[in-house]
Design a protein around this motif. Structure first.
Motif: not given
Length: 494
Positions: A205-216, A182-190
């Motif tokens: 394995r994610l940095p601090a702060g705002k970011q857009t994530i999708e998939g795995a 689903i996240t791949k379909a809509i281009g990720g979420v913030e």
């Protein structure tokens, strides 16, 4: 312009009809409740959203190995556990929604006569029972029957916990692959993290702060529970902000007007989501068209802290308190019990207040004490008592005396709040407040012992590492300083 809008709407509803025709369904809702679900919206909708730790797609087919490796799904040791359970309540007008999370380790009476166990085992206990005793079916047919009965048992268990607050009339189930698809379909979420994470079990394995994530990355974000300050309760908050971000993306941007993304979203839903039968997705979409992301609020049921039962870490709850909490969040204007006209109203100066008064009171809570985290915790307690949630925050300056401010002539409302908080507050009239509004300011005289009891003591940080795979402590209560979560915007979390 009008023609363009109508044409786009027609495409959207046509695609939702495609979901109706292609999505996997399960017959788990009682016939009389299910029948009401296909009619135009004339009552509240209560949806149980379930995340199943399954290594299969919606059709029961195993996920491909390359997908499993990509998703860091880990050892297949609990794929029938329902590790995410969220009750979504949409009132009669369809213009706001409340989502209430249930911790997976909540110690409850499991329906079906299985006794007391963790909430996330209600599905698997019934599943295993059917697989053991069902003799007329074999293979995949037996498995599908067992899944159906497991879902029914989970619904019955949650309804048993919340009492008569709501009746679940819709069911939606997602699996591990859903977040990826689903996240791949809509281009990720913030989303936003307070600190960077590097946790090997979930693959987060994610940095601090705002970011857009999708998939795995999206799956690892919602699955991580090791090395979080509050263990699984922090994971619940992760899930809430993720679902909020997903709703914000779909409702606030061009997903529903982008035919490519819309097609991809529909296909993802059909592959990875199971819905209860009798759920007309097209009609539901039309009914919900007035819903905005700013009208979706997330909450978690009140807990009493952790305990060790049979060697397992569990989270204790008071069913009565849970029922009152859910009722306070789901009581709609149309269905709320009317105030009795036969009872005489108390005069403004009265100090005797019926403890179960039906008058709705909204309570703002401000922390002016030296003890952190009290405002949110006190509001959670009051919400469990039936008060409506107002604003929460810190007072602009420290003060000694705890005070309840009320609108002139509405001292009775402040008295009700005072009774629930120990009776030590000073009552003061404030003409700037609205009808039915009370502001609680927690001063330094707010008893330390009571303050700690209300805010809860967070457990130690889980010491998980590749060589010491410890479980997070379930003794943690909800983080008292956690900000309220709403789908409109991005909330930074642990």
């Amino acid at each position: 312009m009008s023609v363009a809008v109508l044409s786009a709407s027609g495409i959207v509803y046509a695609k939702f009809n495609d979901v109706n025709e292609g999505v996997v369904t399960t017959d788990v809702i009682a016939p009389e409740v299910k029948q009401a679900g296909v009619k135009p919206l004339d009552g509240a909708v209560d949806i149980l959203l379930v995340g199943l730790d399954s290594r299969e797609d919606a059709y029961g087919n195993p996920l491909p190995k390359e997908v499993m490796d990509l998703l860091h799904a880990g050892v297949n040791d609990g794929e029938k556990n329902t590790d995410t359970m969220i009750l979504v309540h949409i009132p009669v007008d369809g213009r706001r929604a409340v989502a209430i999370s249930f911790p997976r380790d909540t110690w409850v009476e499991v329906a079906g006569g299985f006794g007391k166990h963790k909430l996330n085992s209600a599905f698997v206990y019934k599943y295993n029972d059917v697989m053991k005793n069902e003799k007329s079916l074999t293979g995949k047919q037996a498995q599908e029957k067992a899944k159906q009965e497991g879902r029914k048992n989970l619904i019955a268990t949650i309804e048993g916990l919340i009492g008569k607050a709501v009746t679940i009339d819709r069911y939606a189930e997602v699996n591990l692959g859903s977040f990826y698809e689903i996240t791949k379909a809509i281009g990720g979420v913030e989303v936003c993290l307070n600190n960077p994470v590097d946790e090997w079990r979930s693959g987060a394995r994610l940095p601090a702060g705002k970011q857009t994530i999708e998939g795995a990355a999206a799956l690892s974000f919602v699955r991580q529970r090791y090395e979080l300050p509050n263990g699984d309760l922090d994971r619940i908050v992760r899930q809430q902000v993720f679902i909020g971000a997903l709703a914000h993306k779909v409702l606030s941007t061009g997903v529903l007007t982008d035919l490519t993304k819309l097609n991809a979203l529909v296909e993802a839903i059909k592959k990875s989501v199971v819905l209860s039968t009798g759920w007309d997705v097209t009609t539901f979409a039309q009914q919900m068209q007035g819903l905005s992301s700013g009208a979706i609020d997330f909450h978690t049921i009140p807990t009493l802290g952790g305990a060790k039962i049979g060697g397992a870490d569990v989270i204790r709850v008071d069913p009565k308190q849970v029922n009152e909490f859910v009722t306070s969040l789901t009581r709609d204007e149309r269905t709320a019990p009317p105030s009795s006209s036969t009872q005489p109203k108390a005069p403004p100066s009265s100090t005797t207040v019926p403890p179960n008064s039906d008058t709705k009171v909204t309570v703002d809570v401000r922390n002016a004490s030296s003890e952190t985290g009290l405002a949110t915790a006190v509001q959670n307690i009051l919400a469990g008592k039936g008060f409506l949630r107002g604003a929460v925050g810190d007072a602009p300056a420290r003060q000694r005396t705890s005070t309840l401010f009320h609108r002139p002539g509405e001292q009775a409302n402040a008295e009700r709040v005072n009774v629930e908080l120990g009776g030590q507050f000073k009552l003061t009239a404030d003409s700037s407040l609205k009808t039915g509004q009370v502001r609680a300011v927690l001063g330094d005289d707010f008893p330390t012992a009571m303050g700690r009891a209300l805010s809860g003591q967070t457990g130690p940080v889980a010491q998980g590492s590749p060589t010491t795979p410890s479980q997070p402590s379930s003794s943690a209560s909800l983080p008292p300083s956690a900000p309220p979560i709403n789908a409109d915007g991005v909330t930074c979390v642990n």
